[in-house]
Design an enzyme around this catalytic site. Structure first.
Site, PDB file in Angstrom:
ATOM      1  N   ASP A   1       4.131  -8.116  -0.963  1.00 54.34           N
ATOM      2  CA  ASP A   1       4.490  -7.575   0.343  1.00 54.34           C
ATOM      3  C   ASP A   1       5.648  -8.286   1.022  1.00 54.34           C
ATOM      4  O   ASP A   1       6.008  -7.936   2.150  1.00 54.34           O
ATOM      5  CB  ASP A   1       3.271  -7.603   1.266  1.00 54.34           C
ATOM      6  CG  ASP A   1       2.256  -6.523   0.922  1.00 54.34           C
ATOM      7  OD1 ASP A   1       2.694  -5.416   0.564  1.00 54.34           O
ATOM      8  OD2 ASP A   1       1.053  -6.796   1.006  1.00 54.34           O
TER       9      ASP A   1
ATOM     10  N   ASP B   1       2.212   1.571  -2.997  1.00 55.44           N
ATOM     11  CA  ASP B   1       2.927   0.985  -1.861  1.00 55.44           C
ATOM     12  C   ASP B   1       4.117   0.122  -2.307  1.00 55.44           C
ATOM     13  O   ASP B   1       5.105  -0.033  -1.575  1.00 55.44           O
ATOM     14  CB  ASP B   1       2.005   0.095  -1.022  1.00 55.44           C
ATOM     15  CG  ASP B   1       0.609   0.663  -0.812  1.00 55.44           C
ATOM     16  OD1 ASP B   1       0.066   1.276  -1.753  1.00 55.44           O
ATOM     17  OD2 ASP B   1       0.045   0.461   0.277  1.00 55.44           O
TER      18      ASP B   1
END
Length: 408
Positions: free
Chosen positions: A127, A189
């Site tokens: 992330d 994602d």
């Protein structure tokens, strides 16, 4: 003989006129009327919301994450290396500066960006792209903060360290955090983190980062999507052979359901990959998965949190997915040569923005956020029907993109 020639000429002129009339009628019948969306009002609403919320968000050790159902102020979480949402608030401020050119938004963005410099060495999850690019990347691109370059390059190096060439993807989560899966995990994602790698290749990092991003996109395109263009959320790969072991979900309804935000990540991600590579296979794929998504939408263009829920029992929507797709489709419409497809995607994006800015989804007068009614992880029992910071981020990004498109 002369009479025959005159008659023929009259017929030809008449046929030509009739043909022109028919062509004009067909053109008028097939023309796509632009959706009535008040961009200036939507931007003004966002600025008004920031005028309300920014004075309340003064603790630089925390960042806004969500507004709970029935509440009106942002719930702030401590800045932490595992919190993937930390970069979106400074990103919102950078976009507001880009839209208004008011220095107060730039100064606020700088203040909120630079608290995350130490995050450039994150290697424990994927992330870092989400965390660093909306903050430092936009600061560099929109704010002229060229001193952010080395921080971004270090961040890209950290992200690239999670690439497994035997699998062909960047590893998303650690197995310790997600013990259901034992080997290499990649989630849809992750497509959004690739933009950091493309940027790094263009700004001194060399071709290796672009190669990793392209390989990840190709592998994900091969394994993460069904024949109908819809995606799974989580793929578990054999770390040595690269074989697919499992196709599961973490935030969707069930392992085989179609989680709407997962589809949104794919649409946005493959549009971005095509922009960065010019490889038509990525454009064709972006269109395929976009069309699959559009077919599943309800009338107001805002998806339910999963396309496979029983809507007679559950009507929870995900405004964050709509904002992500609206922004992605605006960009996609600029990359397509076919006029009908270009207009179709553009107007779909406007329909999404029109609904998001309407009283049904807007936070104006109700809370400090731009948007309401997002769903983070209903299957896990949290962030249900709330305001989410990343919904606001992609919404204002879409407004910024649309403003630039109209200016051109």
């Amino acid at each position: 003989m002369r009479l025959i020639i005159i008659v023929l000429l009259i017929c030809l002129v008449g046929c030509k006129d009739q043909k022109n009339e028919n062509t004009e009628e067909i053109a008028q019948a097939t023309a796509v009327k632009e959706v009535d969306f008040d961009l200036d009002e939507a931007i003004e609403d966002c600025e008004d919301q920031l005028e309300i919320s920014v004075p309340k968000l003064t603790d630089l050790t925390k960042h806004p994450r969500l507004i709970e159902t029935g509440e009106n102020e942002w719930k702030e979480l401590e800045n932490h290396r595992l919190r993937w949402t930390s970069g979106f608030y400074p990103g919102i401020l950078w976009y507001m500066y880009d839209i208004t050119k008011e220095d107060k938004w730039k100064q606020e963005a700088i203040k909120r960006t630079e608290v995350f410099e130490d995050f450039k060495t994150i290697t424990e999850h994927h992330d870092i792209g989400f965390m660093m690019f909306p903050a430092y990347g936009l600061g560099y691109e929109l704010g002229g903060m060229t001193e952010y370059k080395d921080i971004l390059l270090t961040s890209a190096e950290s992200l690239a360290s999670r690439f497994n060439p035997k699998v062909g993807t960047i590893r998303s989560w650690s197995n310790k955090m997600h013990p259901r899966w034992k080997q290499h995990i990649t989630i849809i994602d992750n497509m959004l983190n690739l933009e950091l790698l493309f940027w790094a290749s263009d700004y001194g990092g060399g071709p290796v980062y672009k190669d990793i991003a392209v390989t990840h996109a190709e592998t994900t395109m091969k394994n993460h999507f069904r024949d109908d263009g819809t995606s799974w959320h989580v793929i578990e790969y054999d770390s040595i052979t690269g074989d697919v072991l499992n196709r599961h979900t973490k935030q969707g309804l069930n392992d085989d359901s179609r989680w709407s935000r997962g589809q949104a990540w794919g649409i946005y991600g493959y549009t971005m990959v095509y922009r960065e590579t010019g490889d038509k296979k990525f454009l064709d794929f972006a269109k395929k998965i976009t069309d699959a998504y559009l077919k599943l939408l309800p009338e107001d263009y805002i998806p339910h949190w999963d396309f496979d829920i029983d809507t007679t029992q559950d009507d929870d929507r995900d405004a964050s997915a709509a904002a992500i797709v609206a922004s992605g489709l605006l960009e996609l419409s600029t990359l397509i040569e076919n006029e009908r497809d270009r207009e179709r995607y553009y107007n779909a994006a406007l329909n999404m923005l029109k609904s998001l800015s309407s009283p049904a989804y807007s936070g104006v007068g109700k809370a400090d956020s731009f948007l309401l009614h997002s769903t983070g992880a209903k299957s896990l029992g949290h962030e249900i029907d709330v305001a989410l910071i990343y919904a606001d981020y992609f919404y204002i990004e879409a407004l910024d993109r649309l403003k630039k498109m109209k200016g051109q």
